[in-house]
Design a protein around this motif. Structure first.
Motif, PDB file in Angstrom:
ATOM      1  N   ALA A  53      24.765  17.232 117.997  1.00 18.01           N
ATOM      2  CA  ALA A  53      24.635  17.869 116.685  1.00 18.01           C
ATOM      3  C   ALA A  53      25.175  16.967 115.576  1.00 18.01           C
ATOM      4  O   ALA A  53      24.555  16.844 114.509  1.00 18.01           O
ATOM      5  N   LEU A  54      26.309  16.339 115.823  1.00 14.06           N
ATOM      6  CA  LEU A  54      26.878  15.456 114.797  1.00 14.06           C
ATOM      7  C   LEU A  54      26.011  14.225 114.573  1.00 14.06           C
ATOM      8  O   LEU A  54      25.820  13.782 113.438  1.00 14.06           O
ATOM      9  N   THR A  55      25.467  13.676 115.638  1.00 17.45           N
ATOM     10  CA  THR A  55      24.600  12.507 115.509  1.00 17.45           C
ATOM     11  C   THR A  55      23.296  12.882 114.813  1.00 17.45           C
ATOM     12  O   THR A  55      22.792  12.131 113.973  1.00 17.45           O
ATOM     13  N   GLU A  56      22.755  14.029 115.142  1.00 15.23           N
ATOM     14  CA  GLU A  56      21.519  14.484 114.502  1.00 15.23           C
ATOM     15  C   GLU A  56      21.741  14.781 113.027  1.00 15.23           C
ATOM     16  O   GLU A  56      20.837  14.589 112.208  1.00 15.23           O
ATOM     17  N   ALA A  57      22.933  15.246 112.665  1.00 13.23           N
ATOM     18  CA  ALA A  57      23.234  15.497 111.256  1.00 13.23           C
ATOM     19  C   ALA A  57      23.172  14.201 110.452  1.00 13.23           C
ATOM     20  O   ALA A  57      22.664  14.195 109.325  1.00 13.23           O
ATOM     21  N   ILE A  58      23.661  13.120 111.011  1.00 11.08           N
ATOM     22  CA  ILE A  58      23.589  11.823 110.326  1.00 11.08           C
ATOM     23  C   ILE A  58      22.133  11.428 110.121  1.00 11.08           C
ATOM     24  O   ILE A  58      21.749  10.924 109.056  1.00 11.08           O
ATOM     25  N   ALA A  59      21.290  11.680 111.115  1.00  6.66           N
ATOM     26  CA  ALA A  59      19.866  11.353 110.992  1.00  6.66           C
ATOM     27  C   ALA A  59      19.211  12.196 109.901  1.00  6.66           C
ATOM     28  O   ALA A  59      18.400  11.687 109.120  1.00  6.66           O
ATOM     29  N   LEU A  60      19.567  13.459 109.830  1.00  7.06           N
ATOM     30  CA  LEU A  60      18.986  14.314 108.793  1.00  7.06           C
ATOM     31  C   LEU A  60      19.442  13.912 107.406  1.00  7.06           C
ATOM     32  O   LEU A  60      18.666  13.971 106.445  1.00  7.06           O
ATOM     33  N   PHE A  61      20.695  13.485 107.266  1.00  5.80           N
ATOM     34  CA  PHE A  61      21.168  12.991 105.967  1.00  5.80           C
ATOM     35  C   PHE A  61      20.419  11.733 105.555  1.00  5.80           C
ATOM     36  O   PHE A  61      20.056  11.567 104.388  1.00  5.80           O
ATOM     37  N   ALA A  62      20.167  10.841 106.501  1.00  7.64           N
ATOM     38  CA  ALA A  62      19.430   9.618 106.191  1.00  7.64           C
ATOM     39  C   ALA A  62      17.995   9.940 105.789  1.00  7.64           C
ATOM     40  O   ALA A  62      17.454   9.350 104.843  1.00  7.64           O
ATOM     41  N   LEU A  63      17.368  10.873 106.480  1.00  2.73           N
ATOM     42  CA  LEU A  63      16.007  11.269 106.132  1.00  2.73           C
ATOM     43  C   LEU A  63      15.966  11.936 104.760  1.00  2.73           C
ATOM     44  O   LEU A  63      15.045  11.696 103.968  1.00  2.73           O
ATOM     45  N   MET A  64      16.974  12.747 104.467  1.00  2.00           N
ATOM     46  CA  MET A  64      17.054  13.376 103.152  1.00  2.00           C
ATOM     47  C   MET A  64      17.191  12.328 102.048  1.00  2.00           C
ATOM     48  O   MET A  64      16.551  12.431 101.000  1.00  2.00           O
TER      49      MET A  64
END
Length: 73
Positions: A53-64
């Motif tokens: 979940a924490l790693t995926e959150a970083i990916a979502l922030f980068a995509l945003m």
């Protein structure tokens, strides 16, 4: 100006590759740990989901950030 936006968005999406490597690392470590100690599988799975979940959150922030660069600025 349009070219700079595309370059910026491309640089922001490089973090998605890092997140993919991180997610693979989390689950490969989970498989290795469960193979060594199967009695701790439930506890280890909880930690793996937290890491995912924490790693995926970083990916979502980068995509945003990539979308913000493309469509807002």
């Amino acid at each position: 100006m349009e070219g700079a936006k595309l370059i910026g968005a491309g640089c922001a999406t490089i973090a998605l590759a890092g997140a993919a490597v991180g997610i693979g690392n989390v689950f490969s470590s989970l498989i290795s740990a469960v193979a060594q100690n199967p009695f701790q599988a439930n506890k280890l799975f909880g930690y793996a989901i937290l890491g995912f979940a924490l790693t995926e959150a970083i990916a979502l922030f980068a995509l945003m950030m990539a979308f913000l660069i493309l469509f807002v600025f």
